[in-house]
Design a protein around this motif. Structure first.
Motif, mmCIF file in Angstrom:
data_model
loop_
_atom_site.group_PDB
_atom_site.id
_atom_site.type_symbol
_atom_site.label_atom_id
_atom_site.label_comp_id
_atom_site.label_asym_id
_atom_site.label_seq_id
_atom_site.Cartn_x
_atom_site.Cartn_y
_atom_site.Cartn_z
ATOM 1 N N ARG A 1 10.509 -0.015 -7.393
ATOM 2 C CA ARG A 1 11.602 -0.194 -8.347
ATOM 3 C C ARG A 1 11.584 -1.614 -8.910
ATOM 4 O O ARG A 1 11.791 -1.816 -10.115
ATOM 5 N N ARG A 2 11.331 -2.608 -8.068
ATOM 6 C CA ARG A 2 11.341 -3.985 -8.545
ATOM 7 C C ARG A 2 10.186 -4.241 -9.512
ATOM 8 O O ARG A 2 10.371 -4.897 -10.541
ATOM 9 N N VAL A 3 9.020 -3.745 -9.177
ATOM 10 C CA VAL A 3 7.883 -3.921 -10.070
ATOM 11 C C VAL A 3 8.127 -3.181 -11.376
ATOM 12 O O VAL A 3 7.815 -3.682 -12.462
ATOM 13 N N GLY A 4 8.715 -1.997 -11.289
ATOM 14 C CA GLY A 4 9.042 -1.256 -12.502
ATOM 15 C C GLY A 4 10.032 -2.016 -13.373
ATOM 16 O O GLY A 4 9.894 -2.063 -14.600
ATOM 17 N N ALA A 5 11.027 -2.624 -12.733
ATOM 18 C CA ALA A 5 12.007 -3.405 -13.493
ATOM 19 C C ALA A 5 11.349 -4.624 -14.125
ATOM 20 O O ALA A 5 11.649 -4.994 -15.268
ATOM 21 N N PHE A 6 10.434 -5.252 -13.380
ATOM 22 C CA PHE A 6 9.723 -6.404 -13.940
ATOM 23 C C PHE A 6 8.935 -5.985 -15.171
ATOM 24 O O PHE A 6 9.016 -6.612 -16.229
ATOM 25 N N THR B 1 6.519 -7.180 -5.018
ATOM 26 C CA THR B 1 5.470 -6.194 -4.747
ATOM 27 C C THR B 1 5.434 -5.671 -3.323
ATOM 28 O O THR B 1 4.590 -4.844 -3.001
ATOM 29 N N THR B 2 6.305 -6.140 -2.462
ATOM 30 C CA THR B 2 6.312 -5.649 -1.090
ATOM 31 C C THR B 2 7.724 -5.207 -0.695
ATOM 32 O O THR B 2 8.713 -5.593 -1.317
ATOM 33 N N GLY B 3 7.807 -4.411 0.334
ATOM 34 C CA GLY B 3 9.091 -3.959 0.837
ATOM 35 C C GLY B 3 9.459 -2.573 0.320
ATOM 36 O O GLY B 3 8.775 -1.986 -0.524
ATOM 37 N N SER B 4 10.571 -2.073 0.830
ATOM 38 C CA SER B 4 10.978 -0.700 0.526
ATOM 39 C C SER B 4 11.332 -0.482 -0.937
ATOM 40 O O SER B 4 11.255 0.634 -1.440
ATOM 41 N N PRO C 1 2.620 2.517 -4.856
ATOM 42 C CA PRO C 1 1.556 2.324 -5.842
ATOM 43 C C PRO C 1 2.032 1.636 -7.116
ATOM 44 O O PRO C 1 1.647 2.001 -8.211
ATOM 45 N N ALA C 2 2.927 0.655 -6.969
ATOM 46 C CA ALA C 2 3.416 -0.066 -8.144
ATOM 47 C C ALA C 2 2.541 -1.280 -8.391
ATOM 48 O O ALA C 2 1.738 -1.666 -7.560
ATOM 49 N N GLY C 3 2.696 -1.897 -9.524
ATOM 50 C CA GLY C 3 1.919 -3.092 -9.824
ATOM 51 C C GLY C 3 2.511 -3.846 -10.984
ATOM 52 O O GLY C 3 3.230 -3.279 -11.799
ATOM 53 N N LEU C 4 2.212 -5.128 -11.061
ATOM 54 C CA LEU C 4 2.641 -5.930 -12.198
ATOM 55 C C LEU C 4 1.558 -5.882 -13.254
ATOM 56 O O LEU C 4 0.384 -6.034 -12.950
ATOM 57 N N THR C 5 1.948 -5.699 -14.462
ATOM 58 C CA THR C 5 1.006 -5.693 -15.563
ATOM 59 C C THR C 5 1.497 -6.644 -16.633
ATOM 60 O O THR C 5 2.586 -6.456 -17.163
ATOM 61 N N LEU C 6 0.712 -7.672 -16.924
ATOM 62 C CA LEU C 6 1.053 -8.577 -18.007
ATOM 63 C C LEU C 6 0.143 -8.229 -19.166
ATOM 64 O O LEU C 6 -1.005 -8.639 -19.226
ATOM 65 N N ALA C 7 0.641 -7.404 -20.051
ATOM 66 C CA ALA C 7 -0.166 -6.953 -21.170
ATOM 67 C C ALA C 7 -0.151 -7.999 -22.274
ATOM 68 O O ALA C 7 0.583 -8.973 -22.231
ATOM 69 N N GLY C 8 -0.970 -7.765 -23.301
ATOM 70 C CA GLY C 8 -0.941 -8.644 -24.450
ATOM 71 C C GLY C 8 0.443 -8.637 -25.077
ATOM 72 O O GLY C 8 1.073 -7.596 -25.195
ATOM 73 N N VAL C 9 0.917 -9.789 -25.464
ATOM 74 C CA VAL C 9 2.268 -9.886 -25.997
ATOM 75 C C VAL C 9 2.338 -9.216 -27.364
ATOM 76 O O VAL C 9 1.518 -9.469 -28.237
ATOM 77 N N GLN C 10 3.311 -8.359 -27.530
ATOM 78 C CA GLN C 10 3.517 -7.726 -28.817
ATOM 79 C C GLN C 10 4.510 -8.550 -29.624
ATOM 80 O O GLN C 10 5.542 -8.982 -29.120
ATOM 81 N N ARG D 1 0.806 -1.222 0.000
ATOM 82 C CA ARG D 1 0.000 0.000 0.000
ATOM 83 C C ARG D 1 0.833 1.263 0.000
ATOM 84 O O ARG D 1 0.379 2.319 -0.446
ATOM 85 N N SER D 2 2.027 1.167 0.524
ATOM 86 C CA SER D 2 2.881 2.357 0.561
ATOM 87 C C SER D 2 3.556 2.616 -0.775
ATOM 88 O O SER D 2 4.195 3.642 -0.958
#
Length: 784
Positions: free
Chosen positions: A597-602, A590-593, A327-336, A324-325
């Motif tokens: 950055r990790r979700v963005g890298a993913f 998706t958790t931790g400090s 606002p990142a998230g994983l997004t698996l979009a349609g494969v291009q 919650r602290s």
């Protein structure tokens, strides 16, 4: 009750398969004996085989003799023992004169009865006799009824055996004496014998079932009926120490949870349910590297699985919020479908020896910011020339960024370009070159790669196309112009330009889209530039095969993901980061400090790999890691996903088994003089198809089934956990229905996942058939 000794029927039938030797055939013998009953009627009178002490081979065979008065010598003791062990109980049969196969004797379709050892464990032999009761017998009748009324000769019982024919008729048994013990069975059952399983006997056997009403059905492996399976039936030897078993029997496979067994194609295996029931996953794998193959799996006496490994189907893609602290998230979009062509120049276009290559395209040295260069944007060596003039916008220690002067207005800014170059310098370049090594330097510009943002890339996407081309590299740029007239003679990555108004083919390409695509595309294409340039300019090796080249490019993006969790774009270290072989789960992202950055890298670097792998998992029998010219773009994506995932599995196993570094694995692939599977085998020191087979099992078993062998682990990622944040683990697994064959076509190095359960204290048959059985391995994994 008395069983008479004078047969009312005697029958001897020799059946030899057409075109085969005499020793491939059998002599089928049966005799029908009268039964007399006193006191009260008897139902299900059964004569069980008795292996009395002194019988041959601890079987029911008391004696065997050849034709009396013949010229053949009597059987030796060893011959007696061998032949007695080979004699099998059978259904009474004659010969079908049309098919030359056994045909059930009318009214005796249910004569042979099979039992579990536990059914007969409490039985004792008559006083004065020692030995053991055998778990087979023959049931008596009174006409169509199993109940024999009181009276003399009011019923009959038919005893039947089959004996292997000998090479010479004079050596066949003529007289056979067997020992039996009478019992009364309290359960009305019917056994589908190997003879009853023959297609021509199925109707007669079904009629016998109907005649009995609702009998307990007992079957052998290979049946298409649902009943109690008998994997093995002892015909000789002591209880729990059989020395011979009924033809059609199969030694039961008993596995602990997580254990595996290999069963051959064109054979039947038998699985046990243990004391609590067992779930199994059957994984056929096509080992062929030349063609697709078909395979059929049929189970008997199985039910639907109940274990926790029953998988969640992949549903609509969704976004998962991080801590919650953050606002990142994983997004698996349609494969291009991104065009990343090697443009592997044909031998007709490239003819000069590699030793004589000299840089002649891009200007030598490092161009200063603001200077102009001319870059050829056609795709091949003999296409219509299409040179573009570009301006140098940013220069770093590893990259020169150039923009096409014909690019649409409103594109990226100088700070945007500098940010891209910084990302290359601090994240992309070190992570890829430490694994693959450095590219060649055909243009003598200090080892830098040219990033050319050009609307020529945009022009390759037709108006309204859903899969835009956003970048590529061309192997032809490593050749001298004498060999390839349109070569740029340098390391160039071509990237789509921002086009906010859609001036090129009416396709809008926003600044944010182009910036977001850049890190992934540069990562993938840098690996390709390294691989191609080293092969063309350094080793003179052939260009890598497409499946492995794509797998290496997708793996390079994963290299950068790890670095991006450990290092910022401007070179600031981040702790703790993520690394290979740390079994990365969803919560690690998706958790931790450092969650954002990790979700963005993913999302930036590994999102595509997961999307490609998802496409593979949805239809794993349609393509495998090794592929050649898939028929559709979707299959190409699936093949790329399989190749990426297999290479991650392979390098992890390589590191753990050899103690060598990950970089040594990747560099060896790039520096090799060979390609494809040969290249991979040289690095692994093992057959890569065998590893692919193990990988296919790991795709199901890892992080799902306890107790699996180490070769079925995937130690870098907990794929099930990560996919749980992306609508579920999408592996397509199929439920097997007892008695219903499932036939699938398997492409090269592909697999399927077939699920079935064996209930407690039961046994089940698994029959596998294929026109090319030698091309399949079939792994059975117990999952619960």
């Amino acid at each position: 009750m008395t069983v008479g000794s004078t047969p009312t029927v005697r029958s001897s039938t020799d059946i030899i398969p057409p075109g085969q030797a005499r020793t491939a055939g059998y002599r089928y013998l049966h005799v029908t004996l009268p039964v007399s009953v006193t006191g009260a009627a008897i139902t299900n009178l059964t004569l069980l085989g008795a292996a009395l002490t002194g019988n041959s081979a601890d079987s029911a065979v008391l004696s065997l003799e050849k034709y009396p008065g013949g010229t053949a010598a009597p059987y030796t003791s060893a011959e007696l023992s061998t032949l007695a062990a080979a004699i099998n109980p059978a259904s009474p049969v004659t010969q079908d004169i049309f098919t030359q196969t056994p045909a059930l004797v009318p009214g005796e379709e249910d004569a042979l009865q099979l039992y579990d050892e536990s059914d007969i464990s409490g039985l004792t032999l008559p006083s004065g006799q020692t030995g053991s009761v055998l778990p087979y017998g023959f049931v008596g009748h009174a006409g169509a009824s199993r109940t024999i009324p009181v009276g003399t000769d009011t019923g009959t019982v038919t005893l039947s055996i089959k004996i292997p024919l000998q090479a010479q008729a004079k050596d066949d048994p003529y007289t056979v004496a067997l020992t039996f013990v009478p019992v009364q069975d309290t359960v009305t059952s019917i056994t589908e014998s190997p003879q009853a399983q023959l297609p021509g006997n199925q109707a007669a056997f079904q009629a016998a079932i109907d005649r009995l009403g609702t009998p307990v059905l007992k079957t052998l492996p290979g049946t298409t009926r649902t009943g109690t399976i008998f994997c093995g039936v002892r015909t000789a030897g002591a209880p729990n120490a059989a020395t011979a078993s009924l033809d059609g029997s199969v030694a039961p496979v008993s596995l602990a949870v997580g254990a595996t067994a290999r069963i051959p194609a064109n054979a039947t295996a038998c699985l046990t349910g243990g004391t609590g029931g067992a779930d199994y996953t059957i994984i056929p794998f096509n080992t062929s590297i030349t063609a697709s193959r078909s395979l059929t799996v049929t189970t008997s006496n199985t039910t639907a699985t109940v274990g926790a490994q029953s998988l969640q189907e992949g549903g609509p893609v969704r976004t998962l919020s991080a801590d919650r602290s953050t606002p990142a998230g994983l997004t698996l979009a349609g494969v291009q479908t991104q065009q990343t062509s090697n443009s592997q120049v044909t031998t007709e276009s490239v003819t000069s020896p590699l030793a004589r290559l000299q840089p002649q395209g891009l200007p030598s040295g490092t161009p200063p910011v603001g200077s102009q260069v001319v870059i050829e944007t056609s795709m091949g060596c003999t296409d219509t020339p299409s040179p573009r003039t570009g301006t140098v916008r940013a220069v770093g220690p590893n990259a020169v960024l150039v923009t096409d002067d014909l690019n649409p207005a409103g594109g990226l800014t100088l700070p945007d370009y500098q940010e891209i170059v910084d990302t290359v310098t601090n994240v992309i370049w070190p992570s890829i070159t430490e694994n693959l090594g450095l590219p060649a330097d055909a243009d003598n510009n200090g080892g830098r790669v040219v990033l050319f943002y050009t609307s020529a890339v945009n022009a390759m996407t037709p108006a309204g196309a859903s899969n835009p081309v956003v970048g590529y590299s061309l192997a032809r740029d490593e050749y001298a112009t004498a060999s390839c007239a349109l070569s740029n003679v340098g390391e160039v990555i071509y990237l789509a330009a921002a086009d906010p108004t859609g001036s090129v083919n009416s396709n809008v390409r926003t600044v944010s889209f182009i910036k977001g695509q850049a890190p992934l595309m540069i990562s993938r294409e840098l690996s390709r530039v390294i691989n191609n340039s080293r092969r063309i300019r350094d080793t003179g090796a052939p260009l890598e095969e497409a499946w492995l080249s794509e797998g290496l490019a997708d793996s390079a993006a994963e290299f950068v993901f790890y670095k991006a969790t450990n290092m910022t774009a401007v070179g600031t270290a981040i702790t703790p980061g993520l690394n290979p072989r740390s079994n990365i789960a969803l919560s690690d992202l998706t958790t931790g400090s450092n969650a954002s950055r990790r979700v963005g890298a993913f999302n930036t670097y590994v999102n595509l790999d997961y999307g490609l792998y998802r496409t593979f998992l949805q239809n794993p029998n349609q393509i495998g890691p090794y592929w050649v010219n898939p028929s559709t773009a979707n299959l190409t994506n699936a093949g790329r996903g399989a190749a990426w995932n297999f290479l991650r599995y392979a390098v992890d196993r390589y590191v753990q088994t050899t103690g060598k570094t990950e970089a040594s694995f990747w560099k060896a692939l790039v520096d090799s003089n060979t390609t494809g599977l040969t290249n991979l085998q040289g690095v692994l020191g093992a057959d890569p198809v065998t590893w692919m087979n193990d990988w296919a099992v790991a795709a199901y078993a890892d992080d799902a089934v306890p107790g699996i062998a180490s070769v079925f682990n995937a130690p870098s990622w907990n794929y099930r956990s990560v996919f749980a944040g992306l609508s579920g683990f999408p592996l397509n697994r199929r439920a097997l229905t007892s008695g219903t064959p499932l036939t699938l076509t398997y492409e090269k190095t592909s697999a399927s996942y077939l699920r079935a359960r064996v209930n407690a204290n039961q046994q089940a048959g698994v029959t596998v058939t294929s026109p090319e059985p030698g091309d399949f391995t079939v792994t059975v994994l117990r999952t619960q």
